[in-house]
Design a protein around this motif. Structure first.
Motif, short mmCIF file in Angstrom:
data_model
loop_
_atom_site.label_atom_id
_atom_site.label_comp_id
_atom_site.label_asym_id
_atom_site.label_seq_id
_atom_site.Cartn_x
_atom_site.Cartn_y
_atom_site.Cartn_z
N LEU A 96 0.65 -1.40 0.23
CA LEU A 96 -0.24 0.14 0.19
C LEU A 96 1.05 0.99 -0.82
N PHE A 97 0.31 2.24 -0.41
CA PHE A 97 1.24 3.52 -0.62
C PHE A 97 0.63 4.52 0.52
N VAL A 98 1.96 4.74 1.85
CA VAL A 98 1.73 5.61 2.57
C VAL A 98 1.80 7.08 2.46
N ARG A 99 0.75 7.80 2.78
CA ARG A 99 0.87 9.66 2.18
C ARG A 99 1.48 9.85 3.60
N ARG A 100 2.38 9.98 3.25
CA ARG A 100 3.10 11.16 4.54
C ARG A 100 3.35 12.88 3.62
N ARG A 112 -5.39 0.04 -2.32
CA ARG A 112 -6.09 -0.26 -3.77
C ARG A 112 -7.05 1.45 -3.62
N GLY A 113 -6.39 1.97 -3.83
CA GLY A 113 -6.91 3.31 -4.80
C GLY A 113 -7.99 4.33 -3.85
N THR A 114 -8.27 3.55 -2.56
CA THR A 114 -8.58 4.68 -1.19
C THR A 114 -8.19 5.38 -0.30
N GLY A 115 -8.24 5.91 0.03
CA GLY A 115 -7.76 6.93 1.00
C GLY A 115 -7.79 6.59 2.58
N ALA A 116 -7.82 6.98 3.20
CA ALA A 116 -7.19 7.13 4.90
C ALA A 116 -9.20 6.26 5.35
N GLY A 161 -17.15 -3.73 9.62
CA GLY A 161 -18.10 -3.08 9.83
C GLY A 161 -17.32 -1.36 8.69
N SER A 162 -17.97 -0.34 8.85
CA SER A 162 -17.41 1.26 8.35
C SER A 162 -16.18 1.08 7.83
N ASP A 163 -15.98 1.84 6.72
CA ASP A 163 -14.50 2.37 6.45
C ASP A 163 -13.62 1.00 5.29
N GLY A 164 -14.24 -0.26 5.53
CA GLY A 164 -13.28 -1.44 4.68
C GLY A 164 -13.95 -1.50 3.42
N ARG A 557 -6.28 11.85 -7.27
CA ARG A 557 -5.29 12.42 -6.74
C ARG A 557 -4.00 11.29 -5.76
N TYR A 558 -3.60 11.77 -5.81
CA TYR A 558 -2.22 10.95 -4.72
C TYR A 558 -2.59 9.61 -4.74
#
Length: 653
Positions: A96-100, A112-116, A161-164, A557-558
């Motif tokens: 995965l990509f860690v956005r710093r 997989r193209g999602t955000g935090a 649950g949520s966020d997955g 983006r990103y």
């Protein structure tokens, strides 16, 4: 609002009643599954046993037999990376990509193209994402308290649950053991980096074990970087970048009759300066973070299987000050959750798990409406069926949320997964597949931020699936996966024309991609032990919101299209040499893909020499980060450190 509270406390009462009656219903239970060896205090050349995981299934299974791809970073891998935070560990080993947003600042996952906020974050099986902003800063989560990190790739809402939408990240903390163990560490490095930690644990009587740990990390963060916003470009030093993070952790494990209890607590206190983007003058911004968690679990055999009851209380406090704008604001959140799960054999082919979970969440902030709270109740069921060489993994979860304005939101999350051994004589070859639905509930900021919040927002929803191939050998494995998902009702903040932004459910996204991972270990003829691996990720994530807009079908983006990570370790006698490198492809910074950040390659190495005298094991490690001295940005105009080194001493009697 009385009904949700009654349901929640009925869940609590029912769970306690089951626990009180459990010893009277007999001691029959399913055979205990083996658990991962707790190797967190071992030096890094020692090997861990193959792990079991419950991240991809509530019924423990191995990564090879799971229906989805699961990346496990165990205690050995955590030690070899030398990572001080979960952000650094995921950056080194996970696909995965860690956005710093700058070194020492906010770090969030992009899977997989999602955000935090679209990735579930779990601590010992319990969700810990902040309900106000939808995520947690991974740089504030120290690895010194962890025995492993698991990443499940693909839709995870049917389990967690949520966020997955993109997957789940599961942090497993150190467990008390029945043997005495002590460990102390100290380190120092470039740009004022210094710190240390102490861990003590052991038995407390015949049935109880305890563990306590403390960790301190500080840095000045004043590294030099090339400021290209000036003409001509010149090298300057980063200012207002100091940081201190303190963590305390304690855990108690005990048995009483058939009950197996564990209670843990974790507190993190951090203060840091917030340096501006490279083209902006410092404004003296500072941030203070406090995170307090107390959680527990009880497992007991009942007549039909095993009952687990677990609960968590979490409080976070974030203070932000900006003297230049006259701001000094503090936000607070509270989350209380409880879950009861019953695991039981159903037939000679099927095992099942089901239960109830509930949570109460609220937040306070000067910019939030007073109604920023919600109640939540979920019912879930999952099964594992074995038919010869085929395993089926059906799951279904229903989540209900009660909002302050009287609205009710219902999310139904089904999943069907399978794991198939196509050739009977080749047990190491497995095909994996899953398809499922996932969702994300709007955050408190989405609904109640003033001005702009929209209380009536719908949950984001997606359908996703993947198809994978696993080929294992005693020396390692190879895994290939193709995936895709579509999201709708994505929440997008847009300008209102009245001087502020407001969120709305307008976003549609399509994601396609592929993942490849390989791990291999062995011993060379002349003695050294070697281990290596790689992870490659291709992600094509595109917006499909408005066919008439310039951003239609443009990359998100990103989200880097290509990522490649490699690592290797050579151990020979008392010495261990580890090396790693990662390539991150172009990241677009505008919605129409007209501007992008350049790709970069970052590498590092770590050399450790250990020695044991009179039963005391001492290890000295030298780590060099950004070995190639790459000038790069992870997100925006946020410079990252040049080549730098750290020296660490470990003593374990």
């Amino acid at each position: 609002m009385a009904v949700p509270f009654r349901l929640f406390f009925a869940l609590l009462s029912g769970a306690l009643l089951l626990l009180s009656l459990a010893p009277l219903r007999g001691t029959a239970q399913t055979p205990a599954s083996p658990t991962p060896t707790d190797d967190s205090l071992r030096v890094q050349w020692e090997r861990a046993l193959p792990p079991l995981t419950v991240t991809a299934s509530r019924l423990p299974t191995t990564p090879a037999q799971a229906p989805a791809r699961v990346t496990v970073i165990d205690s050995v891998a955590l030690a070899r990376t030398g990572a001080a935070s979960v952000a650094s560990a995921l950056e080194a080993r996970a696909g995965l990509f860690v956005r710093r947003y700058g070194d020492g600042k906010l770090a969030t996952p992009a899977l997989r193209g999602t955000g935090a906020s679209q990735t579930a974050l779990l601590l010992d099986g319990q969700a810990i994402s902040d309900p106000q902003i939808g995520h947690l800063d991974l740089s504030l989560l120290p690895t010194v308290l962890l025995r492993s990190v698991e990443v499940m790739h693909g839709p995870a809402s049917s389990l967690h649950g949520s966020d997955g939408l993109g997957g789940a990240i599961h942090l497993r903390t150190l467990r008390p053991r029945s043997s005495l163990r002590v460990r102390g560490t100290a380190h120092a490095g470039a740009f004022g980096e210094r710190g240390g930690g102490l861990l003590v644990g052991g038995p407390l009587g015949d049935r109880t074990s305890v563990l306590a740990a403390a960790d301190v990390q500080t840095t000045d963060g004043d590294f030099p970087y090339l400021d290209e916003s000036q003409f001509p470009a010149r090298t300057v030093r980063r200012r207002n970048a100091d940081r201190v993070r303190r963590s305390l952790y304690g855990s108690v494990r005990s048995t009483a009759g058939d009950h197996r209890f564990r209670v843990s607590g974790w507190g993190t206190w951090a203060e840091r300066g917030l340096p501006p983007p490279s083209s902006t003058a410092p404004a003296g911004e500072r941030q203070w973070d406090t995170q307090l968690r107390l959680w527990g679990r009880d497992r007991v055999p009942v007549g039909v299987g095993q009952l687990t009851v677990q609960g968590l209380t979490q409080h976070t406090r974030l203070r932000y000050a900006n003297p230049a704008q006259g701001l000094d604001q503090t936000g607070r959140t509270w989350v209380h959750s409880l879950e009861a799960t019953l695991r039981t054999p159903l037939t000679d082919r099927w095992a099942g798990a089901g239960g109830l979970s509930g949570s109460l969440a609220r937040a306070r902030h000067p910019r939030l409406d007073a109604a920023a709270h919600q109640e939540h109740l979920a019912v879930f069921a999952e099964g594992t069926g074995t038919y010869g060489r085929l395993r089926l993994y059906p799951a279904l979860r229903a989540d209900t949320y009660w909002m302050p304005d009287g609205a009710t939101r219902l999310a139904l999350s089904p999943r069907l997964g399978l794991n198939w051994q196509p050739v009977s004589a080749w047990s190491s070859l497995r095909l994996k597949a899953q398809v499922g639905r996932a969702f994300r509930v709007p955050t408190f900021n989405d609904r109640y931020w003033q001005p702009g919040g929209t209380p009536g927002l719908r949950p984001e929803r997606s359908w996703g699936g993947d198809l994978g191939l696993w080929l294992g050998r005693p020396q390692g494995h190879v895994e290939l996966t193709a995936f895709g998902h579509r999201r709708r009702d994505q929440i997008v903040w847009r300008p209102t024309g009245q001087g502020y932004w407001s969120p709305t459910n307008v976003g549609r996204v399509r994601v396609l991609g592929a993942e490849a991972a390989a791990v291999r270990s062995g011993t060379l003829p002349f003695g050294p032990e070697v281990e290596g691996g790689l992870t490659y990720t291709l992600t094509d994530a595109r917006t499909r919101t408005d066919p008439g807009a310039a951003s239609y079908d443009a990359p998100l983006r990103y989200v880097p299209r290509h990522q490649l990570k490699v690592h290797s370790t050579v151990s020979w006698g008392p010495a261990t040499l580890s090396a790693h490198a990662r390539y991150t492809g172009r990241r677009y910074v505008t919605s129409d893909a007209s501007q992008a950040l350049a790709p970069y390659v970052v590498a590092g190495t770590r050399l450790q020499v250990a020695h044991t005298v009179a039963g005391v094991r001492t290890a000295l490690a030298l780590r060099v980060d950004n070995l190639l001295d790459t000038d790069y940005r992870s997100v925006g105009a946020r410079p990252m450190p040049p080549r730098h080194a750290q020296l660490r001493l470990l003593v374990a009697p």
